[in-house]
Enzyme design. Structure first.
Site, mmCIF file in Angstrom:
data_model
loop_
_atom_site.group_PDB
_atom_site.id
_atom_site.type_symbol
_atom_site.label_atom_id
_atom_site.label_comp_id
_atom_site.label_asym_id
_atom_site.label_seq_id
_atom_site.Cartn_x
_atom_site.Cartn_y
_atom_site.Cartn_z
ATOM 1 C CD GLU A 50 -2.260 2.516 -3.721
ATOM 2 O OE1 GLU A 50 -3.253 3.672 -3.647
ATOM 3 O OE2 GLU A 50 -3.113 1.563 -3.195
ATOM 4 C CG HIS A 51 -0.175 6.252 -0.554
ATOM 5 N ND1 HIS A 51 -0.550 7.270 0.054
ATOM 6 C CD2 HIS A 51 -1.101 5.102 -0.361
ATOM 7 C CE1 HIS A 51 -1.917 6.946 0.593
ATOM 8 N NE2 HIS A 51 -2.083 5.802 0.161
ATOM 9 C CD GLU B 191 -5.217 4.992 3.227
ATOM 10 O OE1 GLU B 191 -5.762 4.442 2.487
ATOM 11 O OE2 GLU B 191 -4.184 5.621 2.856
ATOM 12 C CG HIS C 71 -1.719 1.041 1.254
ATOM 13 N ND1 HIS C 71 -1.370 2.220 2.313
ATOM 14 C CD2 HIS C 71 -2.785 1.564 0.685
ATOM 15 C CE1 HIS C 71 -2.340 3.139 2.383
ATOM 16 N NE2 HIS C 71 -3.125 2.766 1.200
#
Length: 414
Positions: free
Chosen positions: A49-50, A126, A46
């Site tokens: 991905e950022h 997040e 994740h």
């Protein structure tokens, strides 16, 4: 009509032409997600991905966004348990430009340390945001209760302490291991010809894989903990979830299980909704769903209830499963469920983004193109007896793993 091309290095292209649309959706699908991670790297799929959006060799983070906005396109990404997807949507006129930007960030991102430190703060927020979403928190906790603290039991966002220590070298190492030609599919759907998509793939994507060596990507066999977990939070509702074994992708029972799930908890006419909400008034939100992975699958039930009615609601869910197993389904439920799952595939045909993901996942995980006609024939071939058979095997919640988030001071006991 769809087209597939497989290259010598293992990279695959699939194109689904959809007549009548004016747009094109393209996605790069990578067969890696949180289920592939070790304990120490949980969250890196994740975080990577950022970081893909934080600057390349020729574009800053702002220039990536500005380049997309200048052509009226959209760009985004998501991470799942065994998949990461980067995608763009554009008008047919600007598809080539949008695809070049997508390829640039996928192959040429720099993961600059100063950008990484800023983005760590974003990801930590997040994670904090999920802490404020008890339904999401409950379902993450359910994965851990069922699978344990490894593989599919790990959260997609990962641990805060992991995120804080990820380095630029960690990201490059992860890319080298998983972002390899044989573990990547380029899926294109919409107003595009195979020749145009093929030319773009061979201009921007295929050459960029030079130097990336394929590596083994076998998934570890999942573990099944079957536990009962809870998180105490001072909130108004008790969020409860139950999980039992389901079927994996490619299972011959997949259509029967999906149909049974629709009848049991997949909509407003479902047994769960009618019994738990409409008749007993125990929940506003109650539903069941199936998650199907490459080598395992699960069937899950979720409900948000009054804390004082938590145990009553869960007992009612378990009883409804027992009744389903004992009585099976009616002819009317069978026919209604079959039409529901068929229509879901039909409606998906009207969305380029949905088709991009559906066809891409099929090629990535099953190494074959999705075939709507074959899928419809398979669904039509499912019999009432097929569905009754899977109900008895998969809808017994008496031994389910469970999760609770709310004011409870103890886990559920079934």
């Amino acid at each position: 009509m769809h087209y597939v091309k497989k290259y010598e290095n293992g990279f695959r292209l699939i194109v689904k032409k959809i007549d009548g649309l004016l747009s094109v959706s393209a996605g790069i699908l990578v067969g890696a997600g949180s289920a592939n991670e070790s304990a120490g790297e949980n969250g890196i799929s994740h975080f990577l991905e950022h970081m893909m959006f934080k600057g390349t060799e020729k574009r800053t983070a702002f220039e990536i966004s500005d380049s997309i906005d200048r052509i009226g396109a959209q760009i985004n990404a998501f991470t799942a348990k065994e998949l990461t997807c980067y995608y763009v949507k554009s008008t047919a006129e600007h598809f080539g430009e949008a695809a070049e930007i997508l390829a640039d960030l996928f192959f040429c991102s720099q993961y600059a340390e100063e950008e990484a430190e800023k983005e760590k703060g974003v990801v930590l927020e997040e994670i904090n945001m999920e802490e404020d979403s008890p339904e999401d928190l409950c379902l993450d906790l359910l994965s851990e209760a069922y699978f344990g603290k490894r593989g599919y039991g790990r959260t997609i966002l990962g641990k805060k302490e992991n995120v804080k220590r990820f380095t630029r070298e960690d990201l490059f190492d992860y890319v080298a291991r998983y972002y390899t030609p044989d573990n990547v599919v380029l899926s294109v759907a919409g107003n595009v010809s195979f020749e145009e998509a093929e030319a773009i793939a061979e201009q921007y994507f295929l050459p960029a894989f030079q130097g990336r060596k394929n590596r083994p990507h076998s998934m570890k066999e999942p573990s099944f903990a079957g536990g009962h977990l809870f998180r105490s939070k001072k909130i108004e509702q008790a969020h409860v979830a139950l999980c039992v074994q389901g079927v994996a992708l490619g299972s011959p029972e997949i259509n029967a299980v999906n149909l049974a799930n629709v009848v049991f908890g997949g909509g407003m006419s479902s047994r769960l909704f009618q019994r738990i909400r409409e008749e007993m008034g125990l929940a506003y939100s109650v539903y069941s769903y199936v998650s199907q992975y490459r080598n395992c699958g699960v069937l899950e039930v979720y409900a948000g209830v009054n804390p004082d009615k938590r145990d009553t609601a869960v007992a009612a869910i378990v009883r409804e499963g027992e009744r389903f197993c004992k009585e099976g389904l009616t002819k009317e439920e069978f026919l209604r469920g079959k039409e529901q799952i068929k229509s879901a595939f039909v409606y998906g045909q009207e969305s380029a983004a949905s088709q991009m993901l559906l066809y891409g996942k099929s090629l990535l995980f099953m190494n074959e193109a999705f075939d709507l006609d074959r899928k419809m024939a398979e669904i039509n071939a499912v019999t009432e007896e097929d569905v009754r058979g899977v109900i008895c095997r998969y809808f017994d919640f008496t031994k389910a793993a469970t999760a609770t988030v709310g004011r409870a001071k103890s886990p559920l006991s079934l």
